[in-house]
Design a protein around this motif. Structure first.
Motif, short mmCIF file in Angstrom:
data_model
loop_
_atom_site.label_atom_id
_atom_site.label_comp_id
_atom_site.label_asym_id
_atom_site.label_seq_id
_atom_site.Cartn_x
_atom_site.Cartn_y
_atom_site.Cartn_z
N MET A 1 34.08 38.40 21.62
CA MET A 1 33.58 38.89 22.90
C MET A 1 33.71 37.80 23.95
SD MET A 1 29.73 40.25 23.86
CE MET A 1 29.78 41.64 22.71
N LYS A 2 34.22 38.22 25.09
CA LYS A 2 34.27 37.31 26.23
C LYS A 2 33.45 37.94 27.36
CE LYS A 2 38.97 35.39 25.93
NZ LYS A 2 39.91 36.28 25.24
N VAL A 3 32.67 37.13 28.05
CA VAL A 3 31.96 37.60 29.24
C VAL A 3 32.44 36.74 30.41
CG1 VAL A 3 29.71 37.94 30.33
CG2 VAL A 3 29.99 38.36 27.87
N VAL A 4 32.94 37.38 31.46
CA VAL A 4 33.52 36.67 32.60
C VAL A 4 32.81 37.16 33.85
CG1 VAL A 4 35.65 36.10 33.80
CG2 VAL A 4 35.76 36.78 31.39
N ARG A 5 32.35 36.21 34.66
CA ARG A 5 31.63 36.57 35.90
C ARG A 5 32.47 36.20 37.10
NH1 ARG A 5 26.74 37.99 34.06
NH2 ARG A 5 26.13 37.07 32.07
N ILE A 6 32.50 37.09 38.10
CA ILE A 6 33.36 36.88 39.25
C ILE A 6 33.05 35.55 39.93
CG2 ILE A 6 31.95 38.15 40.95
CD1 ILE A 6 34.69 39.39 41.91
N ASP A 7 31.80 35.15 39.97
CA ASP A 7 31.45 33.91 40.66
C ASP A 7 32.06 32.69 39.96
OD1 ASP A 7 30.07 35.30 42.57
OD2 ASP A 7 28.10 34.91 41.70
N ASP A 8 32.32 32.82 38.67
CA ASP A 8 32.91 31.69 37.93
C ASP A 8 34.42 31.59 38.17
OD1 ASP A 8 30.42 31.09 36.87
OD2 ASP A 8 30.76 32.31 35.07
N LEU A 9 35.03 32.64 38.73
CA LEU A 9 36.48 32.63 38.97
C LEU A 9 36.82 32.24 40.41
CD1 LEU A 9 37.48 35.88 37.03
CD2 LEU A 9 37.51 33.52 36.20
N ARG A 10 35.82 32.28 41.29
CA ARG A 10 36.06 31.94 42.70
C ARG A 10 36.57 30.49 42.78
NH1 ARG A 10 36.27 36.79 45.10
NH2 ARG A 10 34.29 37.91 45.08
N GLY A 11 37.65 30.32 43.54
CA GLY A 11 38.17 28.96 43.73
C GLY A 11 39.02 28.45 42.59
N THR A 12 39.21 29.26 41.55
CA THR A 12 40.08 28.84 40.44
C THR A 12 41.44 29.52 40.63
OG1 THR A 12 39.69 30.69 38.91
CG2 THR A 12 38.02 28.94 38.95
N ASP A 13 42.39 29.20 39.72
CA ASP A 13 43.71 29.84 39.84
C ASP A 13 43.67 31.30 39.39
OD1 ASP A 13 43.52 29.49 37.15
OD2 ASP A 13 45.24 28.15 36.96
N GLN A 14 42.52 31.80 38.97
CA GLN A 14 42.38 33.23 38.68
C GLN A 14 41.88 34.03 39.91
OE1 GLN A 14 41.26 32.39 34.13
NE2 GLN A 14 41.08 34.55 34.63
N GLU A 15 41.67 33.34 41.02
CA GLU A 15 41.40 34.02 42.28
C GLU A 15 42.61 33.78 43.19
OE1 GLU A 15 37.82 34.33 45.51
OE2 GLU A 15 38.64 32.33 45.20
N VAL A 16 43.33 34.85 43.53
CA VAL A 16 44.52 34.73 44.37
C VAL A 16 44.19 35.30 45.75
CG1 VAL A 16 46.92 35.41 44.67
CG2 VAL A 16 46.04 34.90 42.38
N ILE A 17 44.26 34.43 46.76
CA ILE A 17 44.00 34.86 48.13
C ILE A 17 45.34 34.92 48.84
CG2 ILE A 17 42.77 34.35 50.27
CD1 ILE A 17 40.71 32.82 48.56
N SER A 18 45.75 36.14 49.20
CA SER A 18 47.06 36.32 49.82
C SER A 18 47.01 35.95 51.29
CB SER A 18 47.46 37.79 49.69
OG SER A 18 48.48 38.10 50.61
N PRO A 19 48.09 35.34 51.80
CA PRO A 19 48.16 35.13 53.24
C PRO A 19 48.03 36.44 54.02
CG PRO A 19 49.93 33.94 52.11
CD PRO A 19 49.27 34.81 51.09
N ALA A 20 48.39 37.57 53.38
CA ALA A 20 48.28 38.87 54.05
C ALA A 20 46.84 39.30 54.25
CB ALA A 20 49.01 39.94 53.24
N GLY A 21 45.92 38.77 53.44
CA GLY A 21 44.51 39.09 53.63
C GLY A 21 43.80 39.64 52.41
N TRP A 22 44.56 40.14 51.40
CA TRP A 22 43.88 40.66 50.22
C TRP A 22 43.50 39.52 49.28
CZ3 TRP A 22 46.73 39.21 46.08
CH2 TRP A 22 48.12 39.22 46.17
#
Lengths: 132, 132
Positions: free
Chosen positions: B1-22
């Motif tokens: 079992m893995k539990v992953v929380r969105i706050d733990d992914l912010r700022g990592t390479d698993q959060e992709v912020i597009s120059p387009a805005g998404w």
């Protein structure tokens, strides 16, 4: 491209209402050929339910509500709230308890056919035609 | 079992912020061995973005916001709102426009590795090691 709306699935065989109290709406099944099935499941407040998917792996994402997930293999407990995903990648026996109404988006691999039943363990049984 | 929380992914390479805005937060990638990848994508109000996943099928479920999906193969338009799922089962060229902030839960098959890039078509290019 397929567009599926939850209101169009209400009352069909793609909406499964469990005697235990949860409801699962299946947007995509094996027949849709995506390689996974895709569901939305609602747990009403107070429901505590044991599950064990012996034949599937499942990802579950919470976007509404608060609950508690217990890994019955290890005894670990995890708070479930919006923005929490859990992956049952080891066919883990688990219990989910809803404190408030939980809205969960779920993907299963192999895809659910829609004809599975929960056996006494809370597992989905693979439909006979899908067994090796 | 893995539990992953969105706050733990912010700022990592698993959060992709597009120059387009998404923004796309990848909860599960190929390395997680689920057979699909699992993301949450946010479209800000007013964003209109062309996509074409030549190498993947994708399911997208909207739980918040309102938008318009255009199938650029056929010209058909679909309102996207909470409870709407769309499946790109034919590698359809499509455009999504957010009227209000859209929150989308997405599953890809084959699973995204996290190293894909969008080319000029808006397609994910399969990572070299995954090509036949």
């Amino acid at each position: 491209m397929k567009v599926v709306r939850i209101d169009d699935l209400r009352g069909t065989d793609q909406e499964v209402i469990s005697p235990a109290g949860w409801t699962s709406v299946r947007f995509l099944l094996k027949k849709d050929g995506m390689g996974f099935s895709f569901h939305e499941t609602t747990f009403p407040p107070g429901l505590e339910f044991d599950m064990w998917y012996k034949n599937h792996v499942e990802a579950v994402y919470c976007y509404q509500g608060k609950g508690l997930l217990t890994n019955r293999e290890t005894g670990e407990e995890f708070v479930i709230e919006p923005g929490t995903l859990y992956a049952l990648d080891q066919h883990d026996r688990h219990t989910l308890k809803a404190e408030t109404e939980l809205k969960l988006v779920c993907a299963f691999n192999p895809p659910v056919t829609g004809r599975e039943i929960h056996d006494e363990d809370g597992a989905y049984i693979i439909a006979p035609e899908d067994q090796e």
